[in-house]
Design a protein around this motif. Structure first.
Motif, PDB file in Angstrom:
ATOM      1  N   GLU A  66      52.790  36.903  42.234  1.00 47.53           N
ATOM      2  CA  GLU A  66      51.694  37.890  41.641  1.00 47.53           C
ATOM      3  C   GLU A  66      51.194  37.163  40.701  1.00 47.53           C
ATOM      4  O   GLU A  66      49.586  37.565  40.804  1.00 47.53           O
ATOM      5  CB  GLU A  66      52.219  38.805  40.962  1.00 47.53           C
ATOM      6  CG  GLU A  66      51.296  40.363  41.025  1.00 47.53           C
ATOM      7  CD  GLU A  66      51.954  41.459  40.271  1.00 47.53           C
ATOM      8  OE1 GLU A  66      51.418  42.593  40.151  1.00 47.53           O
ATOM      9  OE2 GLU A  66      52.926  42.035  41.685  1.00 47.53           O
ATOM     10  N   GLY A  88      43.366  33.828  41.567  1.00 46.59           N
ATOM     11  CA  GLY A  88      42.480  33.549  42.585  1.00 46.59           C
ATOM     12  C   GLY A  88      42.124  34.312  42.557  1.00 46.59           C
ATOM     13  O   GLY A  88      40.895  33.577  42.890  1.00 46.59           O
ATOM     14  N   ALA A  89      42.130  35.762  42.391  1.00 47.23           N
ATOM     15  CA  ALA A  89      40.926  36.883  42.048  1.00 47.23           C
ATOM     16  C   ALA A  89      40.484  36.253  41.379  1.00 47.23           C
ATOM     17  O   ALA A  89      39.204  36.949  41.829  1.00 47.23           O
ATOM     18  CB  ALA A  89      41.998  37.722  42.524  1.00 47.23           C
ATOM     19  N   GLU A 149      42.498  29.338  44.581  1.00 45.47           N
ATOM     20  CA  GLU A 149      42.116  30.551  44.805  1.00 45.47           C
ATOM     21  C   GLU A 149      42.942  31.684  45.739  1.00 45.47           C
ATOM     22  O   GLU A 149      42.763  32.604  45.853  1.00 45.47           O
ATOM     23  CB  GLU A 149      40.712  30.953  45.484  1.00 45.47           C
ATOM     24  CG  GLU A 149      39.521  30.499  44.186  1.00 45.47           C
ATOM     25  CD  GLU A 149      38.019  30.321  44.398  1.00 45.47           C
ATOM     26  OE1 GLU A 149      37.832  30.352  45.718  1.00 45.47           O
ATOM     27  OE2 GLU A 149      37.345  29.723  43.559  1.00 45.47           O
ATOM     28  N   SER A 150      43.352  30.785  47.018  1.00 42.20           N
ATOM     29  CA  SER A 150      44.388  32.111  47.953  1.00 42.20           C
ATOM     30  C   SER A 150      45.998  32.171  46.944  1.00 42.20           C
ATOM     31  O   SER A 150      45.829  33.027  48.014  1.00 42.20           O
ATOM     32  CB  SER A 150      44.167  30.746  48.810  1.00 42.20           C
ATOM     33  OG  SER A 150      45.192  29.329  48.630  1.00 42.20           O
ATOM     34  N   GLY A 151      46.082  31.408  45.807  1.00 41.76           N
ATOM     35  CA  GLY A 151      47.215  32.274  45.180  1.00 41.76           C
ATOM     36  C   GLY A 151      48.606  30.670  46.191  1.00 41.76           C
ATOM     37  O   GLY A 151      49.247  30.794  45.816  1.00 41.76           O
ATOM     38  N   ARG A 179      38.031  33.660  42.648  1.00 40.65           N
ATOM     39  CA  ARG A 179      36.499  34.070  43.340  1.00 40.65           C
ATOM     40  C   ARG A 179      35.669  34.630  42.823  1.00 40.65           C
ATOM     41  O   ARG A 179      34.970  35.124  43.249  1.00 40.65           O
ATOM     42  CB  ARG A 179      37.172  34.200  44.929  1.00 40.65           C
ATOM     43  CG  ARG A 179      38.524  33.769  45.535  1.00 40.65           C
ATOM     44  CD  ARG A 179      38.612  34.231  46.664  1.00 40.65           C
ATOM     45  NE  ARG A 179      39.668  35.370  46.898  1.00 40.65           N
ATOM     46  CZ  ARG A 179      41.177  35.650  46.137  1.00 40.65           C
ATOM     47  NH1 ARG A 179      41.185  34.856  46.312  1.00 40.65           N
ATOM     48  NH2 ARG A 179      41.598  37.463  46.163  1.00 40.65           N
ATOM     49  N   ARG A 180      36.432  35.916  42.094  1.00 43.79           N
ATOM     50  CA  ARG A 180      35.055  36.781  41.762  1.00 43.79           C
ATOM     51  C   ARG A 180      34.189  36.544  40.923  1.00 43.79           C
ATOM     52  O   ARG A 180      33.172  36.992  41.239  1.00 43.79           O
ATOM     53  CB  ARG A 180      35.349  37.913  41.066  1.00 43.79           C
ATOM     54  CG  ARG A 180      36.260  39.366  42.015  1.00 43.79           C
ATOM     55  CD  ARG A 180      36.370  40.453  41.311  1.00 43.79           C
ATOM     56  NE  ARG A 180      37.507  40.267  39.991  1.00 43.79           N
ATOM     57  CZ  ARG A 180      38.818  39.783  40.137  1.00 43.79           C
ATOM     58  NH1 ARG A 180      39.495  40.147  40.553  1.00 43.79           N
ATOM     59  NH2 ARG A 180      38.921  39.974  38.229  1.00 43.79           N
ATOM     60  N   GLU A 212      44.315  38.936  32.273  1.00 39.53           N
ATOM     61  CA  GLU A 212      43.676  39.647  33.594  1.00 39.53           C
ATOM     62  C   GLU A 212      44.676  38.812  34.543  1.00 39.53           C
ATOM     63  O   GLU A 212      45.701  39.551  35.320  1.00 39.53           O
ATOM     64  CB  GLU A 212      42.681  38.821  34.836  1.00 39.53           C
ATOM     65  CG  GLU A 212      42.751  38.760  35.731  1.00 39.53           C
ATOM     66  CD  GLU A 212      42.503  40.272  36.549  1.00 39.53           C
ATOM     67  OE1 GLU A 212      42.210  40.793  37.793  1.00 39.53           O
ATOM     68  OE2 GLU A 212      41.571  40.836  35.659  1.00 39.53           O
ATOM     69  N   GLN A 234      48.123  35.130  41.889  1.00 40.94           N
ATOM     70  CA  GLN A 234      47.343  35.536  43.691  1.00 40.94           C
ATOM     71  C   GLN A 234      46.156  36.639  42.295  1.00 40.94           C
ATOM     72  O   GLN A 234      45.170  36.442  42.604  1.00 40.94           O
ATOM     73  CB  GLN A 234      48.132  37.324  44.095  1.00 40.94           C
ATOM     74  CG  GLN A 234      48.723  35.938  45.437  1.00 40.94           C
ATOM     75  CD  GLN A 234      49.729  37.271  45.670  1.00 40.94           C
ATOM     76  OE1 GLN A 234      50.432  38.244  45.005  1.00 40.94           O
ATOM     77  NE2 GLN A 234      50.413  36.971  46.973  1.00 40.94           N
ATOM     78  N   ARG A 235      46.567  36.893  40.973  1.00 41.44           N
ATOM     79  CA  ARG A 235      45.582  37.904  40.227  1.00 41.44           C
ATOM     80  C   ARG A 235      44.467  36.708  39.601  1.00 41.44           C
ATOM     81  O   ARG A 235      43.388  37.059  39.141  1.00 41.44           O
ATOM     82  CB  ARG A 235      46.363  38.265  39.493  1.00 41.44           C
ATOM     83  CG  ARG A 235      47.012  39.675  39.630  1.00 41.44           C
ATOM     84  CD  ARG A 235      47.146  40.733  38.764  1.00 41.44           C
ATOM     85  NE  ARG A 235      48.051  39.983  37.081  1.00 41.44           N
ATOM     86  CZ  ARG A 235      49.160  40.532  37.057  1.00 41.44           C
ATOM     87  NH1 ARG A 235      49.544  41.141  38.710  1.00 41.44           N
ATOM     88  NH2 ARG A 235      50.592  40.036  36.694  1.00 41.44           N
TER      89      ARG A 235
END
Length: 100
Positions: free
Chosen positions: A12, A18-19, A48-50, A22-23, A77, A15-16
């Motif tokens: 998790e 990566g998000a 970025e894709s996790g 990307r942002r 984050e 994933q955070r």
């Protein structure tokens, strides 16, 4: 070398991360960002894709620098309190009492 499976919390956090990247990258190309950070575009894509949930610290520091992110912002984050947060190392921000 055998790698232990990642915990759900590590996945998790990846994933955070990566998000967030990307942002922060916005409309900037992945290729330009990766080259400026001196990482491969494939590495950046996987982060970025996790798919790379626990990238090396120097890699994240380089990407964050290129994107204008502070490491404090990245830490905040990806390690939100109450979500199996990794504790901050002991002694940071604490004042020691001196016995009188």
């Amino acid at each position: 070398m055998v790698r232990l499976p990642l915990t759900p919390a590590e996945v998790e956090r990846g994933q955070r991360l990566g998000a967030l990247l990307r942002r922060a990258r916005g409309e900037r190309s992945m290729l330009a960002t990766a080259l400026d950070a001196r990482v491969s575009p494939e590495t950046l894509r996987k982060i970025e894709s996790g798919r790379v949930a626990t990238p090396a610290f120097p890699t994240i520091a380089a990407i964050a620098d290129v994107l204008g992110l502070s490491l404090d912002a990245v830490w905040a984050e990806i390690n939100r309190p109450g979500e199996d947060a990794v504790p901050e190392p002991a002694g940071l921000g604490e004042r020691r009492r001196v016995a009188s």
